[in-house]
Design a protein around this motif. Structure first.
Motif, PDB file in Angstrom:
ATOM      1  N   ALA A  29       0.877  14.951   8.030  1.00 14.47           N
ATOM      2  CA  ALA A  29       0.003  13.823   7.699  1.00 14.47           C
ATOM      3  C   ALA A  29       0.794  12.645   7.158  1.00 14.47           C
ATOM      4  O   ALA A  29       0.259  11.556   7.010  1.00 14.47           O
ATOM      5  CB  ALA A  29      -1.045  14.258   6.687  1.00 14.47           C
ATOM      6  N   GLY A  30       2.039  12.843   6.835  1.00  9.67           N
ATOM      7  CA  GLY A  30       2.833  11.774   6.244  1.00  9.67           C
ATOM      8  C   GLY A  30       2.739  11.771   4.736  1.00  9.67           C
ATOM      9  O   GLY A  30       3.073  10.789   4.092  1.00  9.67           O
ATOM     10  N   PHE A  31       2.284  12.875   4.167  1.00  7.60           N
ATOM     11  CA  PHE A  31       2.117  12.980   2.723  1.00  7.60           C
ATOM     12  C   PHE A  31       3.460  13.055   2.017  1.00  7.60           C
ATOM     13  O   PHE A  31       3.669  12.426   0.994  1.00  7.60           O
ATOM     14  CB  PHE A  31       1.265  14.223   2.419  1.00  7.60           C
ATOM     15  CG  PHE A  31       0.783  14.309   1.012  1.00  7.60           C
ATOM     16  CD1 PHE A  31      -0.244  13.500   0.575  1.00  7.60           C
ATOM     17  CD2 PHE A  31       1.354  15.199   0.127  1.00  7.60           C
ATOM     18  CE1 PHE A  31      -0.699  13.580  -0.722  1.00  7.60           C
ATOM     19  CE2 PHE A  31       0.912  15.287  -1.171  1.00  7.60           C
ATOM     20  CZ  PHE A  31      -0.118  14.477  -1.594  1.00  7.60           C
ATOM     21  N   LEU A  55      -6.096  10.961   4.946  1.00 10.92           N
ATOM     22  CA  LEU A  55      -5.111  10.214   4.156  1.00 10.92           C
ATOM     23  C   LEU A  55      -5.081   8.750   4.558  1.00 10.92           C
ATOM     24  O   LEU A  55      -5.017   7.855   3.701  1.00 10.92           O
ATOM     25  CB  LEU A  55      -3.726  10.846   4.313  1.00 10.92           C
ATOM     26  CG  LEU A  55      -2.592  10.203   3.528  1.00 10.92           C
ATOM     27  CD1 LEU A  55      -2.811  10.394   2.035  1.00 10.92           C
ATOM     28  CD2 LEU A  55      -1.260  10.817   3.943  1.00 10.92           C
ATOM     29  N   ARG A  56      -5.160   8.484   5.841  1.00  6.78           N
ATOM     30  CA  ARG A  56      -5.180   7.093   6.302  1.00  6.78           C
ATOM     31  C   ARG A  56      -6.409   6.360   5.769  1.00  6.78           C
ATOM     32  O   ARG A  56      -6.314   5.217   5.322  1.00  6.78           O
ATOM     33  CB  ARG A  56      -5.160   7.056   7.827  1.00  6.78           C
ATOM     34  CG  ARG A  56      -3.834   7.469   8.405  1.00  6.78           C
ATOM     35  CD  ARG A  56      -3.897   7.567   9.893  1.00  6.78           C
ATOM     36  NE  ARG A  56      -2.647   8.113  10.411  1.00  6.78           N
ATOM     37  CZ  ARG A  56      -2.465   8.463  11.659  1.00  6.78           C
ATOM     38  NH1 ARG A  56      -3.437   8.327  12.536  1.00  6.78           N
ATOM     39  NH2 ARG A  56      -1.312   8.952  12.049  1.00  6.78           N
ATOM     40  N   LEU A  57      -7.561   7.012   5.831  1.00  8.02           N
ATOM     41  CA  LEU A  57      -8.786   6.382   5.320  1.00  8.02           C
ATOM     42  C   LEU A  57      -8.715   6.159   3.813  1.00  8.02           C
ATOM     43  O   LEU A  57      -9.157   5.124   3.306  1.00  8.02           O
ATOM     44  CB  LEU A  57      -9.995   7.234   5.681  1.00  8.02           C
ATOM     45  CG  LEU A  57     -10.414   7.186   7.143  1.00  8.02           C
ATOM     46  CD1 LEU A  57     -11.446   8.250   7.436  1.00  8.02           C
ATOM     47  CD2 LEU A  57     -10.929   5.809   7.502  1.00  8.02           C
ATOM     48  N   CYS A  82       2.366  -2.569  -0.446  1.00  8.68           N
ATOM     49  CA  CYS A  82       1.142  -2.050   0.187  1.00  8.68           C
ATOM     50  C   CYS A  82       1.297  -1.993   1.703  1.00  8.68           C
ATOM     51  O   CYS A  82       0.920  -1.007   2.340  1.00  8.68           O
ATOM     52  CB  CYS A  82      -0.053  -2.935  -0.161  1.00  8.68           C
ATOM     53  SG  CYS A  82      -0.619  -2.818  -1.846  1.00  8.68           S
ATOM     54  N   SER A  83       1.837  -3.038   2.264  1.00  9.13           N
ATOM     55  CA  SER A  83       2.034  -3.083   3.714  1.00  9.13           C
ATOM     56  C   SER A  83       2.986  -1.987   4.173  1.00  9.13           C
ATOM     57  O   SER A  83       2.766  -1.368   5.220  1.00  9.13           O
ATOM     58  CB  SER A  83       2.568  -4.442   4.134  1.00  9.13           C
ATOM     59  OG  SER A  83       1.675  -5.444   3.786  1.00  9.13           O
ATOM     60  N   MET A  84       4.035  -1.738   3.404  1.00  9.81           N
ATOM     61  CA  MET A  84       4.985  -0.685   3.765  1.00  9.81           C
ATOM     62  C   MET A  84       4.349   0.690   3.691  1.00  9.81           C
ATOM     63  O   MET A  84       4.592   1.540   4.555  1.00  9.81           O
ATOM     64  CB  MET A  84       6.217  -0.759   2.865  1.00  9.81           C
ATOM     65  CG  MET A  84       7.124  -1.928   3.185  1.00  9.81           C
ATOM     66  SD  MET A  84       8.539  -2.109   2.074  1.00  9.81           S
ATOM     67  CE  MET A  84       9.142  -0.472   1.893  1.00  9.81           C
ATOM     68  N   ILE A  85       3.522   0.931   2.682  1.00 11.01           N
ATOM     69  CA  ILE A  85       2.850   2.226   2.557  1.00 11.01           C
ATOM     70  C   ILE A  85       1.922   2.453   3.740  1.00 11.01           C
ATOM     71  O   ILE A  85       1.906   3.535   4.347  1.00 11.01           O
ATOM     72  CB  ILE A  85       2.081   2.305   1.224  1.00 11.01           C
ATOM     73  CG1 ILE A  85       3.057   2.419   0.065  1.00 11.01           C
ATOM     74  CG2 ILE A  85       1.111   3.483   1.221  1.00 11.01           C
ATOM     75  CD1 ILE A  85       2.415   2.301  -1.295  1.00 11.01           C
ATOM     76  N   LEU A  86       1.137   1.445   4.082  1.00  6.41           N
ATOM     77  CA  LEU A  86       0.218   1.583   5.207  1.00  6.41           C
ATOM     78  C   LEU A  86       0.968   1.749   6.529  1.00  6.41           C
ATOM     79  O   LEU A  86       0.520   2.477   7.412  1.00  6.41           O
ATOM     80  CB  LEU A  86      -0.719   0.377   5.267  1.00  6.41           C
ATOM     81  CG  LEU A  86      -1.706   0.261   4.107  1.00  6.41           C
ATOM     82  CD1 LEU A  86      -2.505  -1.024   4.218  1.00  6.41           C
ATOM     83  CD2 LEU A  86      -2.618   1.464   4.033  1.00  6.41           C
ATOM     84  N   LYS A  87       2.113   1.099   6.655  1.00  6.42           N
ATOM     85  CA  LYS A  87       2.915   1.242   7.866  1.00  6.42           C
ATOM     86  C   LYS A  87       3.530   2.637   7.957  1.00  6.42           C
ATOM     87  O   LYS A  87       3.602   3.214   9.041  1.00  6.42           O
ATOM     88  CB  LYS A  87       4.018   0.183   7.888  1.00  6.42           C
ATOM     89  CG  LYS A  87       4.866   0.192   9.133  1.00  6.42           C
ATOM     90  CD  LYS A  87       5.960  -0.844   9.009  1.00  6.42           C
ATOM     91  CE  LYS A  87       7.205  -0.456   9.719  1.00  6.42           C
ATOM     92  NZ  LYS A  87       7.926   0.687   9.204  1.00  6.42           N
ATOM     93  N   ASP A  88       3.954   3.188   6.827  1.00  7.04           N
ATOM     94  CA  ASP A  88       4.586   4.508   6.825  1.00  7.04           C
ATOM     95  C   ASP A  88       3.638   5.616   7.271  1.00  7.04           C
ATOM     96  O   ASP A  88       4.079   6.607   7.863  1.00  7.04           O
ATOM     97  CB  ASP A  88       5.138   4.843   5.438  1.00  7.04           C
ATOM     98  CG  ASP A  88       6.432   4.122   5.139  1.00  7.04           C
ATOM     99  OD1 ASP A  88       7.052   3.594   6.086  1.00  7.04           O
ATOM    100  OD2 ASP A  88       6.826   4.082   3.956  1.00  7.04           O
TER     101      ASP A  88
END
Length: 126
Positions: A29-31, A55-57, A82-88
């Motif tokens: 999941a990218g956790f 997790l994405r939601l 924030c942008s980096m976290i959402l991109k990851d």
């Protein structure tokens, strides 16, 4: 987890199998690690893990204020983070409805599969 519980007769044995279900969910999941750092032949597993969509939601809900930012604040450190976290985690605001749809589909398919397992076990019992 419901499917696993339906497939195994002994509750103690089912509890012992739970880490085999939950740890890969967190990994894919990218956790723990961004999915892009996983080998290419393993990256497809993220699409069958319900935790990845949840997790994405959750991240979209948490960092909702990062998207609608005034232009003068768009280069601030918090917005960049924030942008980096959402991109990851491969999260996209325009795809949020897909995440909900896929979560529902996974829920329905896995519940129906568990029902089929229970029905086949009941037929073999009687």
């Amino acid at each position: 987890a419901v499917l696993l519980g339906c497939a195994i007769d002994d509750t103690k044995m089912a509890q012992e199998f739970l880490p085999l279900l939950f740890v890969p969910q967190m990994l894919f999941a990218g956790f723990f690690v961004a999915v892009e750092f996983l080998p290419n032949w393993l990256q497809w597993v993220q699409y069958v893990c319900s935790l990845s969509y949840a997790l994405r939601l959750a991240m979209l809900a948490e960092f909702d204020s990062c998207v609608n930012v005034e232009p003068e604040f768009s280069n601030s450190t918090s917005v960049i983070n924030c942008s980096m976290i959402l991109k990851d985690i491969n999260s996209d605001y325009d795809s949020a409805w897909w995440y909900w749809l896929l979560l529902g589909a996974l829920f329905l398919v896995l519940r129906l599969w568990a029902l089929w397992v229970l029905k086949s076990k009941a037929q073999s019992f009687y």
